[in-house]
Design an enzyme around this catalytic site. Sequence first.
Site, PDB file in Angstrom:
ATOM      1  N   LYS A 184       0.834  -1.204   0.000  1.00 43.50           N
ATOM      2  CA  LYS A 184       0.000   0.000   0.000  1.00 43.50           C
ATOM      3  C   LYS A 184       0.873   1.261   0.000  1.00 43.50           C
ATOM      4  O   LYS A 184       2.096   1.167   0.060  1.00 43.50           O
ATOM      5  CB  LYS A 184      -0.966  -0.034   1.187  1.00 43.50           C
ATOM      6  CG  LYS A 184      -1.846  -1.296   1.206  1.00 43.50           C
ATOM      7  CD  LYS A 184      -2.842  -1.371   0.042  1.00 43.50           C
ATOM      8  CE  LYS A 184      -3.321  -2.775  -0.274  1.00 43.50           C
ATOM      9  NZ  LYS A 184      -4.268  -3.372   0.627  1.00 43.50           N
TER      10      LYS A 184
HETATM   11  C1  LIG Z   1      -5.284  -4.516   0.869  1.00 45.10           C
HETATM   12  C2  LIG Z   1      -6.755  -4.390   0.812  1.00 45.10           C
HETATM   13  C3  LIG Z   1      -7.585  -4.802   1.858  1.00 45.10           C
HETATM   14  C4  LIG Z   1      -7.071  -5.551   3.052  1.00 45.10           C
HETATM   15  O1  LIG Z   1      -6.092  -4.878   3.733  1.00 45.10           O
HETATM   16  P1  LIG Z   1      -5.239  -5.668   4.859  1.00 45.10           P
HETATM   17  O2  LIG Z   1      -4.577  -4.587   5.630  1.00 45.10           O
HETATM   18  O3  LIG Z   1      -4.270  -6.524   4.107  1.00 45.10           O
HETATM   19  O4  LIG Z   1      -6.194  -6.452   5.658  1.00 45.10           O
HETATM   20  C5  LIG Z   1      -8.943  -4.574   1.770  1.00 45.10           C
HETATM   21  N1  LIG Z   1      -9.476  -3.982   0.688  1.00 45.10           N
HETATM   22  C6  LIG Z   1      -8.724  -3.581  -0.351  1.00 45.10           C
HETATM   23  C7  LIG Z   1      -9.380  -2.896  -1.500  1.00 45.10           C
HETATM   24  C8  LIG Z   1      -7.346  -3.789  -0.329  1.00 45.10           C
HETATM   25  O5  LIG Z   1      -6.598  -3.402  -1.374  1.00 45.10           O
END
Ligand SMILES: *Cc1c(COP(=O)(O)O)cnc(C)c1O
Length: 387
Positions: A184
Amino acid sequence: MRTVFLPFSTPALGDEEINEVVDSLRSGWITTGPKVKRFEDAFKAYVGSPFAVPLSSATAGLHLTLQALKIKDGDEIITTPMTFASTVSMIILAGATPVLADIEQGTLNIDVAKVAEKITPRTKAVIPVHFAGQSCDMDPLFDIARQHGLTIIEDAAHAVGTEYKGRKIGSLDSISIFSFHPNKNITTGEGGMVCTSDESLAEEVSLLKFHGMSREAWKRFASSGTPNYDIMMPGYKYNMMDIQAAIGIHQLPRLDGFIERRREIAEQYNLAFADIPELALPGYAQYPQRHAWHLYTPLIRIEKLSIDRDHFMAELKARNIGSGLHYKAIHHHTWYRDNMPVSDAELPNASYASERILSLPLFPAMTDTDVGDVVAAVADLITTFRR
Ligand SMILES: *Cc1c(COP(=O)(O)O)cnc(C)c1O
């Protein structure tokens, strides 16, 4: 051709992050404590959210938010098929029914008109996803939510730093859930944050995240606290650790620079690919917004090529270029085909994108040479496999 593999994403971690983690390790306090509080306060200030709850992941944030909202069996929640599994999985595991509304062709964000069509007396909430870091059109969504008494829960996993009409995602009058997974825009290793303007919701999520305990453990053991505690409700174990927050504390001040570099790279791609008819480039929203460029996701026009998307990605890999898949649409996954089948005719835009989308390398440490290598590999591939 490149000789060293270029991953589709890699986190930008510097000495400050490393030293802060080491500081945690040496301090004797490694789990939830003062560094989590510092990160929480800095994040709240950055997005402009009155309340923020740091967690172990965005998935945990979705789980606790749905529980705090008392989502239950028989409730319906409208969301997008163009998302990561956890958005929809958490709805199902809460006992509710996910209702998929189709996406817009250009931005791949949820189509607000389609959301309106899906509302029934059982609908309780809508979970829009700010796809690739570009804000959904929130004003019409809020209008619909007000009319029908629905809660808006923004899956803001891609949207750390995204703005909608001059306001940061996280500061709108809703609930926003961020992710700090290493792919992210900023990372804490693993981690998440629930931001909201609703104090009682923030309190409930905060209780649920740590055994339903009335006080944070570190305050109990700190010299000013007392070791006593009280259980207010059964809760989970979804707290963020100081080791994680140590990374986030130094990622956050770098975020705007990261986004600026991501935008430059996306623009280089847009320019380089503008005249390639086999690619459909990411579309821009028409309302004012700041794209956080979490992903660069062109669609491959497979009709014009002799190979499909998966083969395209394999050929990129053979040229030492990594790529990602965000996303194969939710209704194309085995569990959903078997248990909650939705026809492609019902979700034409998501079904179309699902077969054609891929994520090209995009991360702040990419050099212009890296970008040039991706462009050359894509161009070579298209020339080779053009019909
Ligand atoms: C990465 C992601 C998640 C989950 O995030 P985590 O921190 O890995 O639980 C949920 N929704 C979207 C759209 C994502 O890209």
